[in-house]
Each structure stands twice: as structure tokens, then as C-alpha cells.
Write an enzyme that holds these catalytic residues in place. Structure first.
Site, PDB file in Angstrom:
ATOM      1  N   ARG A 123       0.820  -1.225   0.000  1.00 55.83           N
ATOM      2  CA  ARG A 123       0.000   0.000   0.000  1.00 55.83           C
ATOM      3  C   ARG A 123       0.849   1.269   0.000  1.00 55.83           C
ATOM      4  O   ARG A 123       0.416   2.315   0.459  1.00 55.83           O
ATOM      5  CB  ARG A 123      -0.957   0.017   1.192  1.00 55.83           C
ATOM      6  CG  ARG A 123      -1.890  -1.176   1.181  1.00 55.83           C
ATOM      7  CD  ARG A 123      -3.017  -1.021   2.170  1.00 55.83           C
ATOM      8  NE  ARG A 123      -3.844  -2.216   2.141  1.00 55.83           N
ATOM      9  CZ  ARG A 123      -3.546  -3.332   2.813  1.00 55.83           C
ATOM     10  NH1 ARG A 123      -2.482  -3.379   3.572  1.00 55.83           N
ATOM     11  NH2 ARG A 123      -4.320  -4.375   2.710  1.00 55.83           N
ATOM     12  N   LYS A 145       2.486  11.608 -10.654  1.00 60.29           N
ATOM     13  CA  LYS A 145       1.581  10.751 -11.434  1.00 60.29           C
ATOM     14  C   LYS A 145       2.335   9.500 -11.859  1.00 60.29           C
ATOM     15  O   LYS A 145       3.438   9.589 -12.399  1.00 60.29           O
ATOM     16  CB  LYS A 145       1.107  11.478 -12.695  1.00 60.29           C
ATOM     17  CG  LYS A 145       0.028  12.505 -12.454  1.00 60.29           C
ATOM     18  CD  LYS A 145      -0.516  12.952 -13.800  1.00 60.29           C
ATOM     19  CE  LYS A 145      -1.542  14.041 -13.660  1.00 60.29           C
ATOM     20  NZ  LYS A 145      -2.025  14.496 -14.983  1.00 60.29           N
ATOM     21  N   GLU A 187       8.518  19.929 -24.159  1.00 59.89           N
ATOM     22  CA  GLU A 187       7.862  20.103 -22.857  1.00 59.89           C
ATOM     23  C   GLU A 187       8.369  21.371 -22.161  1.00 59.89           C
ATOM     24  O   GLU A 187       7.657  21.973 -21.360  1.00 59.89           O
ATOM     25  CB  GLU A 187       8.076  18.881 -21.963  1.00 59.89           C
ATOM     26  CG  GLU A 187       7.590  17.557 -22.549  1.00 59.89           C
ATOM     27  CD  GLU A 187       6.065  17.361 -22.536  1.00 59.89           C
ATOM     28  OE1 GLU A 187       5.333  18.303 -22.164  1.00 59.89           O
ATOM     29  OE2 GLU A 187       5.621  16.259 -22.913  1.00 59.89           O
ATOM     30  N   LYS A 229       6.803  23.641 -12.861  1.00 53.00           N
ATOM     31  CA  LYS A 229       5.808  22.573 -12.720  1.00 53.00           C
ATOM     32  C   LYS A 229       5.437  22.386 -11.253  1.00 53.00           C
ATOM     33  O   LYS A 229       4.269  22.203 -10.916  1.00 53.00           O
ATOM     34  CB  LYS A 229       6.318  21.257 -13.319  1.00 53.00           C
ATOM     35  CG  LYS A 229       5.271  20.143 -13.163  1.00 53.00           C
ATOM     36  CD  LYS A 229       5.520  18.934 -14.017  1.00 53.00           C
ATOM     37  CE  LYS A 229       4.433  17.869 -13.759  1.00 53.00           C
ATOM     38  NZ  LYS A 229       4.633  16.643 -14.532  1.00 53.00           N
ATOM     39  N   GLU A 239      -5.153  17.443  -9.722  1.00 47.31           N
ATOM     40  CA  GLU A 239      -5.853  17.936 -10.901  1.00 47.31           C
ATOM     41  C   GLU A 239      -7.331  18.153 -10.593  1.00 47.31           C
ATOM     42  O   GLU A 239      -8.206  17.709 -11.332  1.00 47.31           O
ATOM     43  CB  GLU A 239      -5.678  16.943 -12.052  1.00 47.31           C
ATOM     44  CG  GLU A 239      -5.498  17.620 -13.399  1.00 47.31           C
ATOM     45  CD  GLU A 239      -4.975  16.662 -14.460  1.00 47.31           C
ATOM     46  OE1 GLU A 239      -5.751  15.842 -14.948  1.00 47.31           O
ATOM     47  OE2 GLU A 239      -3.777  16.758 -14.804  1.00 47.31           O
ATOM     48  N   ASN A 248      -1.588  20.501 -19.724  1.00 44.93           N
ATOM     49  CA  ASN A 248      -2.009  19.715 -20.895  1.00 44.93           C
ATOM     50  C   ASN A 248      -1.996  20.538 -22.178  1.00 44.93           C
ATOM     51  O   ASN A 248      -2.423  20.051 -23.231  1.00 44.93           O
ATOM     52  CB  ASN A 248      -3.402  19.124 -20.671  1.00 44.93           C
ATOM     53  CG  ASN A 248      -3.391  18.060 -19.590  1.00 44.93           C
ATOM     54  OD1 ASN A 248      -2.423  17.316 -19.475  1.00 44.93           O
ATOM     55  ND2 ASN A 248      -4.436  18.017 -18.788  1.00 44.93           N
ATOM     56  N   HIS A 251      -1.449  19.028 -25.586  1.00 43.47           N
ATOM     57  CA  HIS A 251      -1.557  17.578 -25.429  1.00 43.47           C
ATOM     58  C   HIS A 251      -2.854  16.980 -25.967  1.00 43.47           C
ATOM     59  O   HIS A 251      -2.915  15.780 -26.210  1.00 43.47           O
ATOM     60  CB  HIS A 251      -1.364  17.180 -23.967  1.00 43.47           C
ATOM     61  CG  HIS A 251       0.084  17.166 -23.556  1.00 43.47           C
ATOM     62  ND1 HIS A 251       0.866  18.303 -23.589  1.00 43.47           N
ATOM     63  CD2 HIS A 251       0.894  16.161 -23.147  1.00 43.47           C
ATOM     64  CE1 HIS A 251       2.098  17.990 -23.199  1.00 43.47           C
ATOM     65  NE2 HIS A 251       2.139  16.696 -22.925  1.00 43.47           N
ATOM     66  N   HIS A 255      -1.723  13.856 -27.924  1.00 44.76           N
ATOM     67  CA  HIS A 255      -2.114  12.479 -27.606  1.00 44.76           C
ATOM     68  C   HIS A 255      -2.862  11.831 -28.774  1.00 44.76           C
ATOM     69  O   HIS A 255      -2.667  10.654 -29.078  1.00 44.76           O
ATOM     70  CB  HIS A 255      -3.005  12.448 -26.359  1.00 44.76           C
ATOM     71  CG  HIS A 255      -2.245  12.681 -25.089  1.00 44.76           C
ATOM     72  ND1 HIS A 255      -2.796  13.306 -23.999  1.00 44.76           N
ATOM     73  CD2 HIS A 255      -0.975  12.381 -24.746  1.00 44.76           C
ATOM     74  CE1 HIS A 255      -1.896  13.372 -23.033  1.00 44.76           C
ATOM     75  NE2 HIS A 255      -0.776  12.822 -23.458  1.00 44.76           N
ATOM     76  N   HIS A 268       6.558  11.452 -28.381  1.00 44.35           N
ATOM     77  CA  HIS A 268       5.583  12.233 -27.623  1.00 44.35           C
ATOM     78  C   HIS A 268       5.838  13.741 -27.771  1.00 44.35           C
ATOM     79  O   HIS A 268       4.937  14.513 -28.076  1.00 44.35           O
ATOM     80  CB  HIS A 268       5.621  11.806 -26.154  1.00 44.35           C
ATOM     81  CG  HIS A 268       4.761  12.627 -25.265  1.00 44.35           C
ATOM     82  ND1 HIS A 268       3.382  12.545 -25.292  1.00 44.35           N
ATOM     83  CD2 HIS A 268       5.062  13.579 -24.349  1.00 44.35           C
ATOM     84  CE1 HIS A 268       2.883  13.397 -24.413  1.00 44.35           C
ATOM     85  NE2 HIS A 268       3.884  14.038 -23.827  1.00 44.35           N
TER      86      HIS A 268
HETATM   87  N1  LIG Z   1       4.031  10.802 -14.980  1.00 45.56           N
HETATM   88  C1  LIG Z   1       3.964  11.887 -15.698  1.00 45.56           C
HETATM   89  O1  LIG Z   1       3.618  12.960 -15.210  1.00 45.56           O
HETATM   90  C2  LIG Z   1       4.320  11.822 -17.146  1.00 45.56           C
HETATM   91  C3  LIG Z   1       4.438  13.010 -17.878  1.00 45.56           C
HETATM   92  C4  LIG Z   1       4.814  12.921 -19.220  1.00 45.56           C
HETATM   93  C5  LIG Z   1       5.085  11.675 -19.786  1.00 45.56           C
HETATM   94  N2  LIG Z   1       4.955  10.545 -19.042  1.00 45.56           N
HETATM   95  C6  LIG Z   1       5.236   9.224 -19.625  1.00 45.56           C
HETATM   96  O2  LIG Z   1       6.616   9.145 -19.950  1.00 45.56           O
HETATM   97  C7  LIG Z   1       6.778   8.147 -20.959  1.00 45.56           C
HETATM   98  C8  LIG Z   1       7.783   8.620 -21.984  1.00 45.56           C
HETATM   99  O3  LIG Z   1       8.996   8.855 -21.347  1.00 45.56           O
HETATM  100  P1  LIG Z   1      10.370   8.958 -22.165  1.00 45.56           P
HETATM  101  O4  LIG Z   1      10.179   9.819 -23.335  1.00 45.56           O
HETATM  102  O5  LIG Z   1      11.399   9.299 -21.175  1.00 45.56           O
HETATM  103  O6  LIG Z   1      10.534   7.479 -22.766  1.00 45.56           O
HETATM  104  P2  LIG Z   1      11.374   6.200 -22.301  1.00 45.56           P
HETATM  105  O7  LIG Z   1      11.365   6.066 -20.829  1.00 45.56           O
HETATM  106  O8  LIG Z   1      10.844   5.071 -23.088  1.00 45.56           O
HETATM  107  O9  LIG Z   1      12.838   6.521 -22.787  1.00 45.56           O
HETATM  108  C9  LIG Z   1      13.088   6.642 -24.162  1.00 45.56           C
HETATM  109  C10 LIG Z   1      14.237   5.748 -24.625  1.00 45.56           C
HETATM  110  O10 LIG Z   1      15.479   6.320 -24.194  1.00 45.56           O
HETATM  111  C11 LIG Z   1      16.285   5.354 -23.561  1.00 45.56           C
HETATM  112  N3  LIG Z   1      17.098   6.097 -22.587  1.00 45.56           N
HETATM  113  C12 LIG Z   1      16.687   6.598 -21.405  1.00 45.56           C
HETATM  114  N4  LIG Z   1      17.661   7.329 -20.848  1.00 45.56           N
HETATM  115  C13 LIG Z   1      18.717   7.275 -21.690  1.00 45.56           C
HETATM  116  C14 LIG Z   1      20.013   7.852 -21.674  1.00 45.56           C
HETATM  117  N5  LIG Z   1      20.415   8.669 -20.689  1.00 45.56           N
HETATM  118  N6  LIG Z   1      20.862   7.572 -22.690  1.00 45.56           N
HETATM  119  C15 LIG Z   1      20.434   6.786 -23.714  1.00 45.56           C
HETATM  120  N7  LIG Z   1      19.220   6.239 -23.800  1.00 45.56           N
HETATM  121  C16 LIG Z   1      18.368   6.476 -22.792  1.00 45.56           C
HETATM  122  C17 LIG Z   1      15.310   4.365 -22.995  1.00 45.56           C
HETATM  123  O11 LIG Z   1      15.917   3.107 -22.839  1.00 45.56           O
HETATM  124  C18 LIG Z   1      14.212   4.348 -24.053  1.00 45.56           C
HETATM  125  O12 LIG Z   1      14.568   3.457 -25.085  1.00 45.56           O
HETATM  126  C19 LIG Z   1       5.405   7.886 -21.524  1.00 45.56           C
HETATM  127  O13 LIG Z   1       4.956   6.611 -21.133  1.00 45.56           O
HETATM  128  C20 LIG Z   1       4.530   8.969 -20.905  1.00 45.56           C
HETATM  129  O14 LIG Z   1       3.204   8.525 -20.695  1.00 45.56           O
HETATM  130  C21 LIG Z   1       4.591  10.598 -17.736  1.00 45.56           C
HETATM  131 ZN   LIG Z   2       3.857  15.578 -22.383  1.00 47.58          ZN
END
Ligand SMILES: NC(=O)c1ccc[n+]([C@@H]2O[C@H](COP(=O)([O-])OP(=O)(O)OC[C@H]3O[C@@H](n4cnc5c(N)ncnc54)[C@H](O)[C@@H]3O)[C@@H](O)[C@H]2O)c1
Ligand SMILES: [Zn+2]
Length: 366
Positions: A123, A145, A187, A229, A239, A248, A251, A255, A268
């Protein structure tokens, strides 16, 4: 270098944030300071494990913290209920207890997955994020989140769970592919357009350094974005009041573009950049954004190397995808518009006809 403590009253929840080049080697001391945990499970993905897991292990052990690790495949597919269940099983095998912690080492995928696992294990156990993509450093690591994706849609199952700590080492971005880094800059522009005019102006002065991936410029963008942020999240953690929905901006369409393309071929951040171009067009027409401000946004996106034209996806398909967004309203699709740079408004309903016209302006074909 920046040190922040984010507090979430009335609960006793707080997140310690540290941004400094080279700080990955101090993750052990940081985990102790942020959580007091003497043992952790590091969750990371295959690619990041190959680059940074050994250093993280070494630092944790040197600080006297026991370390186990779980490595998941790289990419969005790891954000699944099956992976989440596999993490629970791994935690059970390691005997992870209430006073221990989860460390998420990687991009937004690892952060969302490991954070959700930490939120639900016993939990809720403490977790520390060590974001290694620009998207995760400027955006997803702050705010609490967490989620996994379902067949019915992205991020449908999740929880709010604030991390005890966020440790950002901008030098980890040196190994990130250039297009990934560029996507993360979208972003930063979003934070500026939606909630922080001074961040926007600062980014305009740093565009070349940011586009080239200069560590100083990126560190500045990360610190400013996290501060901006955090301000909004602290005002509206769940939210509920609407302040957080400003984030957003760009977005709604972003999306939908990702969904319409089956989450392939468009990152993204690239989708969000296009979403902001369309949102600015709608803002000019409907919310009083000046043509000069819209042009400044588009010029900054250009200088950062973000896409200018919508990919060849039928508009009808994109509109259909928007109608499936979980932020939809019974009456239609809501958009975050901005009357001024840094002041995005609460979302409002926009007719599909207006959206189609704005998409055409940004290069969409019917
Ligand atoms: N929680 C939130 O508030 C929030 C906000 C925005 C996005 N997200 C989520 O984040 C995700 C996308 O995140 P992302 O763009 O970081 O993608 P990701 O985590 O898939 O990373 C992208 C790629 O980069 C590689 N990588 C990571 N760090 C690296 C580094 N330092 N050097 C080389 N390669 C590296 C990873 O292995 C992966 O292949 C989505 O699922 C989205 O929904 C969450
Ligand atoms: Zn985003």
C-alpha cells in the site's frame, strides 16, 4: 545546481529535488537523505542499465545501502499490467519492506512503472526517481503521477504517489539520442507557454545551446521547468481545481496524433510540438493570443528543431482519437488555450470544425 524541497500540505509528504551535473555518482547519499532507506530495489530498462546501472549500484553500496535490481525491456511496452505484476513478484522475492525504497532509473516509462509499483507495494513504499531522459527530467519526474497502459488506452490505471526524491544529473543526457533530447525540449516550451513566461523568454535566449544539447543550457531548462511545474502541482496536486490542467497545453492533439499513428514514428514531444502549433492557432482565434506571441512560440519550436507540419494522418482519424481521450467531456473535446504566453486557461470545449481548420493551417491534409 539546484536544491528544492516540495511540500504537499496538509499531508506530511515532501519531495527532495537535486539537480547537478555529475550527481549520478552521489545517488547513494541522496537516497539516504531523501528516504532513509537502507535497502532499495533499482528498477531500470535494458538500455539504461547498460549505461548507468553499475555506477548507481556502486554509489548505493558505498553509502551502505543494499541493492537489488530489476531490468525491464526498453520502450513504452514495459508500461504494462504484466510488468507491474512481475515487479510485485520481484519485490516479494527480495523481501522489500515498508522502510525500504524503490529507485526508478530511466525515462518516463521506467518512472511511471516503478512509481506505480512503489505506490501499490504494501500500500505504498517510498520511491526515488533518477530520470535519464530530458522528458523525464523536465516533466514526468515531478508531480507524482504514475501509471501503466491498458489495451483500452494509455495511463488508464495509475496512482498519485509523490517521490521522496528526484535526483537529476543532466550529464546523463549526453548518451540520449539527439531526436529524443529534442522531443524533450517541447515540454520546456510547453511549460513556458502554459505557466511561466519568464521560462519562455529564457528559452528564447538559449535556443541554440538547447538545440545543440549543451549541458549548462539543459541543466538550466531542467531546473526552471521543475520549479515551474512544482508551483502548479503544489496548487493542484490531484488535478482538481484546474490549475494543473494548464500542463495539458498542446496535449489534446498531441495524444490524438500519437494514438492515430499507433504510437510509432512520432515521439511524444514531437506530437506535443505539433499540438502546440494547433493550440496556438486556436488560441489566436478564440482566446485573444496575439499573432506576435503565436509567432514567437512557433519560431522557438523551429529553432529547437521540432516538427512544423502535421504528418499525413487523416484529420477525421485524429478527431476520432481525440474523442477517445480520457480527458474528454460528454459534450466534446476540451482544449487548453492560452490568451497570453505563460497563462494557459482552464480547458474549453472546441467544435471539431474549428479544430479541422486549425489543423489545416499546420499542414494537415483532409
Ligand atoms: N508521470 C507523468 O507525469 C508523465 C508526464 C509525461 C510523460 N509521461 C510518460 O513518460 C513516458 C515517456 O517517457 P520517455 O520519453 O522518457 O521514454 P522512455 O522512458 O521510453 O525513454 C526513451 C528511450 O530512451 C532510452 N534512454 C533513457 N535514458 C537514456 C540515456 N540517458 N541515454 C540513452 N538512452 C536512454 C530508454 O531506454 C528508451 O529506449 C510515456 O509513457 C509517458 O506517458 C509521464
Ligand atoms: Zn507531455
Amino acid at each position: 545546481v539546484a536544491d528544492l524541497i516540495l511540500r504537499y500540505p496538509p499531508r506530511a509528504v515532501r519531495s527532495r529535488v537535486h539537480v547537478a551535473p555529475g550527481s549520478l555518482s552521489q545517488v547513494g547519499a541522496f537516497v539516504l537523505r531523501a528516504s532513509g532507506a537502507r535497502r532499495v530495489v533499482v528498477v531500470t530498462d535494458r538500455r539504461v542499465a547498460g549505461l548507468y546501472l553499475a555506477r548507481v549500484r556502486r554509489s548505493l553500496r558505498a553509502a551502505g545501502v543494499m541493492v537489488d535490481a530489476v531490468v525491464v525491456p526498453s520502450g513504452e511496452r514495459a508500461k504494462s499490467p504484466a510488468r507491474l505484476a512481475a515487479l510485485w513478484d520481484a519485490f516479494a522475492g527480495f523481501g522489500l519492506g515498508r522502510r525500504d525504497a524503490v529507485v526508478a532509473l530511466g525515462g518516463g516509462v521506467v518512472g511511471d512503472l516503478a512509481g506505480f509499483a512503489a505506490a501499490t507495494w504494501l500500500r505504498g513504499v517510498p520511491w526515488i526517481v533518477v530520470p535519464t531522459t530530458l522528458l523525464a527530467q523536465v516533466d514526468s519526474s515531478v508531480g507524482g503521477k504514475t501509471a501503466v497502459d491498458l489495451a483500452a488506452g494509455k495511463n488508464l490505471s495509475g496512482a498519485f504517489h509523490q517521490p521522496a526524491g528526484v535526483l537529476v544529473d543532466p550529464e546523463t543526457l549526453d548518451t540520449l539520442p539527439r531526436w529524443q533530447r529534442r522531443a524533450g525540449l517541447a515540454e520546456v516550451v510547453k511549460m513556458g507557454m502554459a505557466i511561466d513566461a519568464s521560462l519562455f523568454r529564457w528559452a528564447e535566449t538559449q535556443a541554440e545551446g538547447l538545440a545543440r544539447g549543451q549541458t549548462d543550457a539543459l541543466a538550466g531548462a531542467v531546473t526552471r521547468s521543475i520549479r515551474a511545474k512544482a508551483r502548479v502541482v503544489l496548487a493542484d496536486e490531484r488535478e482538481e481545481t484546474g490549475a494543473r490542467t494548464a500542463l495539458n497545453y498542446g496535449h489534446t492533439l498531441g495524444h490524438a496524433l500519437e494514438a492515430a499513428r499507433g504510437y510509432r514514428g512520432l515521439l511524444h514531444g514531437e506530437a506535443v510540438a505539433l499540438g502546440m502549433r494547433v493550440a496556438a492557432s486556436l488560441s489566436e482565434r478564440l482566446a485573444g493570443l496575439s499573432p506576435e506571441s503565436r509567432a514567437r512560440q512557433d519560431a522557438l519550436l523551429d529553432r529547437l528543431g521540432l516538427p512544423r507540419r502535421l504528418p499525413p494522418v487523416p484529420i477525421a482519424r485524429v478527431i476520432e482519437a481525440m474523442a477517445h481521450d480520457k480527458k474528454r467531456d460528454a459534450r466534446g473535446v476540451r482544449w487548453v488555450l492560452t490568451p497570453r504566453i505563460g497563462h494557459a486557461s482552464v480547458p474549453r470545449l472546441i467544435q471539431h470544425g474549428l479544430v479541422t481548420a486549425a489543423c489545416r493551417e499546420v499542414g494537415a491534409r483532409v
